[in-house]
Motif scaffolding. Structure first.
Motif, PDB file in Angstrom:
ATOM      1  N   PRO A 228      13.736 -24.621 -17.646  1.00  0.00           N
ATOM      2  CA  PRO A 228      13.260 -25.645 -18.586  1.00  0.00           C
ATOM      3  C   PRO A 228      12.507 -26.771 -17.870  1.00  0.00           C
ATOM      4  N   HIS A 229      11.444 -27.240 -18.505  1.00  0.00           N
ATOM      5  CA  HIS A 229      10.641 -28.334 -17.949  1.00  0.00           C
ATOM      6  C   HIS A 229      10.155 -29.228 -19.094  1.00  0.00           C
ATOM      7  N   MET A 230       9.905 -30.506 -18.747  1.00  0.00           N
ATOM      8  CA  MET A 230       9.327 -31.461 -19.696  1.00  0.00           C
ATOM      9  C   MET A 230       7.923 -31.812 -19.224  1.00  0.00           C
ATOM     10  N   ILE A 231       6.953 -31.667 -20.130  1.00  0.00           N
ATOM     11  CA  ILE A 231       5.552 -31.927 -19.806  1.00  0.00           C
ATOM     12  C   ILE A 231       5.051 -33.080 -20.685  1.00  0.00           C
ATOM     13  N   SER A 232       4.358 -34.010 -20.042  1.00  0.00           N
ATOM     14  CA  SER A 232       3.691 -35.092 -20.785  1.00  0.00           C
ATOM     15  C   SER A 232       2.405 -35.444 -20.055  1.00  0.00           C
TER      16      SER A 232
ATOM     17  N   VAL B 176      -2.477 -43.765 -25.649  1.00  0.00           N
ATOM     18  CA  VAL B 176      -1.055 -43.558 -25.938  1.00  0.00           C
ATOM     19  C   VAL B 176      -0.906 -42.190 -26.600  1.00  0.00           C
ATOM     20  N   PRO B 177       0.320 -41.637 -26.575  1.00  0.00           N
ATOM     21  CA  PRO B 177       0.516 -40.325 -27.204  1.00  0.00           C
ATOM     22  C   PRO B 177       0.156 -40.353 -28.680  1.00  0.00           C
ATOM     23  N   ASP B 178      -0.501 -39.310 -29.088  1.00  0.00           N
ATOM     24  CA  ASP B 178      -0.838 -39.138 -30.500  1.00  0.00           C
ATOM     25  C   ASP B 178       0.065 -38.026 -31.033  1.00  0.00           C
ATOM     26  N   GLY B 179       1.212 -38.410 -31.521  1.00  0.00           N
ATOM     27  CA  GLY B 179       2.209 -37.433 -31.951  1.00  0.00           C
ATOM     28  C   GLY B 179       3.337 -37.387 -30.930  1.00  0.00           C
ATOM     29  N   ALA B 180       3.785 -36.178 -30.610  1.00  0.00           N
ATOM     30  CA  ALA B 180       4.891 -36.029 -29.662  1.00  0.00           C
ATOM     31  C   ALA B 180       4.486 -36.547 -28.288  1.00  0.00           C
TER      32      ALA B 180
ATOM     33  N   HIS C  81       5.483 -15.645 -16.309  1.00  0.00           N
ATOM     34  CA  HIS C  81       4.818 -15.956 -17.580  1.00  0.00           C
ATOM     35  C   HIS C  81       3.949 -17.208 -17.436  1.00  0.00           C
ATOM     36  N   ASN C  82       3.045 -17.356 -18.402  1.00  0.00           N
ATOM     37  CA  ASN C  82       2.201 -18.549 -18.488  1.00  0.00           C
ATOM     38  C   ASN C  82       2.419 -19.195 -19.856  1.00  0.00           C
ATOM     39  N   GLU C  83       2.801 -20.458 -19.843  1.00  0.00           N
ATOM     40  CA  GLU C  83       3.016 -21.199 -21.081  1.00  0.00           C
ATOM     41  C   GLU C  83       1.867 -22.190 -21.291  1.00  0.00           C
ATOM     42  N   VAL C  84       1.477 -22.336 -22.541  1.00  0.00           N
ATOM     43  CA  VAL C  84       0.378 -23.251 -22.888  1.00  0.00           C
ATOM     44  C   VAL C  84       0.948 -24.447 -23.645  1.00  0.00           C
ATOM     45  N   VAL C  85       0.605 -25.640 -23.177  1.00  0.00           N
ATOM     46  CA  VAL C  85       1.065 -26.880 -23.808  1.00  0.00           C
ATOM     47  C   VAL C  85      -0.164 -27.676 -24.254  1.00  0.00           C
ATOM     48  N   VAL C  86      -0.161 -28.083 -25.511  1.00  0.00           N
ATOM     49  CA  VAL C  86      -1.262 -28.893 -26.052  1.00  0.00           C
ATOM     50  C   VAL C  86      -0.705 -30.258 -26.446  1.00  0.00           C
ATOM     51  N   LEU C  87      -1.239 -31.308 -25.833  1.00  0.00           N
ATOM     52  CA  LEU C  87      -0.814 -32.683 -26.120  1.00  0.00           C
ATOM     53  C   LEU C  87      -2.041 -33.528 -26.484  1.00  0.00           C
ATOM     54  N   LYS C  88      -1.793 -34.528 -27.310  1.00  0.00           N
ATOM     55  CA  LYS C  88      -2.901 -35.375 -27.768  1.00  0.00           C
ATOM     56  C   LYS C  88      -2.669 -36.829 -27.384  1.00  0.00           C
ATOM     57  N   LEU C  89      -3.795 -37.520 -27.149  1.00  0.00           N
ATOM     58  CA  LEU C  89      -3.782 -38.955 -26.876  1.00  0.00           C
ATOM     59  C   LEU C  89      -4.728 -39.645 -27.868  1.00  0.00           C
TER      60      LEU C  89
END
Length: 208
Positions: free
Chosen positions: A162-166, A173-177, A188-196
């Motif tokens: 387990p990992h936390m990505i930000s 500032v974060p837009d959402g989570a 494996h390769n995991e894809v993370v989508v974050l918004k600002l």
């Protein structure tokens, strides 16, 4: 040499020859006695063996030569038991051979499984995380620690688990989570989508 010395020499030679002849006769006599004694011993042995054979045959016993080459006299029942031991022994031998073969097969299977397990353990127990954001150039933060990577990017050789990505960027500032949790599996390769979104402040420094 005078006549007296010659006579003494002849006398000594005759005594020596007589002694040798006497010893020869004694040896021949001894050999003759031994041969006669040996003949009697052979005859005695032959007579004893013949009497033993007649005795057991009269009682209904049969001759049987055991595995040590020794002669035994057995009844019909004992003879059947002795003769029946051979297939029993062969059957036991066959069972033992099957046991050895099964043990060998089991050891081979265990060895193969051990090699497979070792191969699995030696595999790279890492994966990768691809981080995408709507604002390029944001710093990727992995488990609370900023990294040198900027979005969009891929984090390689990340330990499985387990990992936390930000992400963070000055003026945004974060837009959402604010972050995303990733349960990374090895290989494996995991894809993370974050918004600002832009962070605006008024003249008093208050966010708006």
């Amino acid at each position: 040499m005078d006549p007296r010395e010659e006579e003494e020499l002849r006398h000594l030679v005759r005594k020596e020859l007589e002694a040798r002849e006497r010893m020869r006769r004694e040896r021949e006599s001894d050999l003759r006695v031994r041969r006669e004694a040996g003949g009697l011993s052979v005859d005695r042995k032959r007579i004893i063996e013949a009497e033993i054979e007649d005795f057991y045959l009269s009682k209904g016993y049969r001759r049987f030569e055991n595995e040590d080459g020794e002669l035994e006299w057995l009844s019909d029942e004992e003879l059947r038991e002795r003769e029946g031991q051979l297939p029993i022994d062969m059957e036991e031998l066959d069972v033992e051979q099957r046991r050895v073969r099964n043990r060998f097969i089991l050891l081979a299977i265990l060895g193969f499984l051990g090699v497979v397990l070792l191969f699995i353990l030696m595999q790279d127990r890492t994966g990768s995380i691809q981080v995408i954001s709507n604002i390029p150039g944001a710093t990727v933060v992995l488990n609370g620690s900023p990294t040198e990577f900027l979005t969009d990017c891929r984090l390689e050789h990340v330990k499985a688990g387990p990992h936390m990505i930000s992400i963070s960027k000055y003026g945004y500032v974060p837009d959402g989570a604010a972050n995303a949790r990733v349960d990374l599996k090895a290989g494996h390769n995991e894809v993370v989508v974050l918004k600002l979104k832009p962070h605006y402040t008024d003249s008093l420094g208050r966010s708006r």
